[in-house]
Write a protein that holds these residues in place. Sequence first.
Motif, PDB file in Angstrom:
ATOM      1  N   UNK A  81     -16.438   5.022  37.138  1.00  0.00           N
ATOM      2  CA  UNK A  81     -15.235   4.502  36.475  1.00  0.00           C
ATOM      3  C   UNK A  81     -15.483   3.996  35.056  1.00  0.00           C
ATOM      4  N   UNK A  82     -16.744   3.842  34.658  1.00  0.00           N
ATOM      5  CA  UNK A  82     -17.018   3.243  33.353  1.00  0.00           C
ATOM      6  C   UNK A  82     -17.900   4.126  32.471  1.00  0.00           C
ATOM      7  N   UNK A  83     -17.865   5.410  32.755  1.00  0.00           N
ATOM      8  CA  UNK A  83     -18.649   6.365  31.973  1.00  0.00           C
ATOM      9  C   UNK A  83     -18.361   6.263  30.478  1.00  0.00           C
ATOM     10  N   UNK A  84     -17.081   5.992  30.142  1.00  0.00           N
ATOM     11  CA  UNK A  84     -16.700   5.958  28.728  1.00  0.00           C
ATOM     12  C   UNK A  84     -17.421   4.858  27.967  1.00  0.00           C
ATOM     13  N   UNK A  85     -17.889   3.801  28.665  1.00  0.00           N
ATOM     14  CA  UNK A  85     -18.682   2.776  27.987  1.00  0.00           C
ATOM     15  C   UNK A  85     -19.997   3.368  27.473  1.00  0.00           C
TER      16      UNK A  85
END
Length: 356
Positions: free
Chosen positions: A55-59
């Motif tokens: 869910x936080x790959x974009x970080x």
Amino acid sequence: MAKAFAYTTSGLTLLAKFVREVFPLVDQELSVWQRFATNHGVRELADQALASINTKKFHCQGGSVYSLYKGVPTRDFVRLVVALQTISDYLDNLCDRAGIADEAAFRQLHLAMTDALDPDKPLNDYYAAYPFQDDGGYLSRLVTTCRQEIAKLPAYHLVKAAALGQATLYSELQTYKHLAPSVREEKMLTWINRHLPDYPGIMPWEFAAATGSTLGMFMLCAAAYNPTLTAREADTIASAYFPWINGLHILLDYFIDEAEDRLTGDLNFVSYYEGSQDTLTRLSYFVQQARIQANTLPESDFALTVIDGLLAMYLSDPKTDPPAERAIRDSLLRTAGLYPRFMYGLCRLLRKKNIL
């Protein structure tokens, strides 16, 4: 005009390389940690590790822009960014999604953030106060991977204190912000007010926002690849990022999440502004200050591109489409200039293609 054209051209080149070359490297690194988490540790910890990656790959994608900083070996730096950011995201899940609200446990867990940036210290027992403890070595391996990459930085001794300082503030924020709603605001304000006199011109919750970004740590590490880096340059980078560029990053993040956080009861720093006009005024102020600071930095075009990228990435999120958020978004984009508006349009396209 020539300077502006060169800045725009270099920014477009950077963006193309970022999507074409860096995103696949991020995917490769995350797949390593995904496999490790799948095969090791108790289910409760493995589930949170996998959820943070999914869910936080974009970080990790966003932070990996620093792998394109001048003189930085891209693959090695992506490995460092992904490992450090994955520590951050995993610990956030352990504090926020596991039904636990224990200050001592949160503080102990977040020793992993400072240990990752301090290769001279022995590793801590990060789960000593946490109900679940067997992660199969996942967190320690993430910390060790960061240390291995940091050992490659010839000027790390010049940025170490500032990077650790930012990591310490980040860890303190995470310790307090995940406490029960009945105590977290008072605890946070007590903590914030100890530091606020050192940062005139910002409000208490803006200081808290600035502590929540990992971008300053990434930039300091990227700069440390330069063997001729000076102490003055390191100090300039640290003060440009904290509080201004870091603060802009997290205020934008909280801006797009404000409506959602209001429904769930999650703490949101932008909610402390007195309405939409105040939100717009303060976000605009942080944009202005971030740009001023960027112009003082070595490789200032890179820093300006990062700021434009933050605006484009966050303001292109569909969460900014409702009328109140759209009005603020459109006003920020109008004053940002042609190039950030172009990047915004490109980010909207990348979102539609599920690349972002």
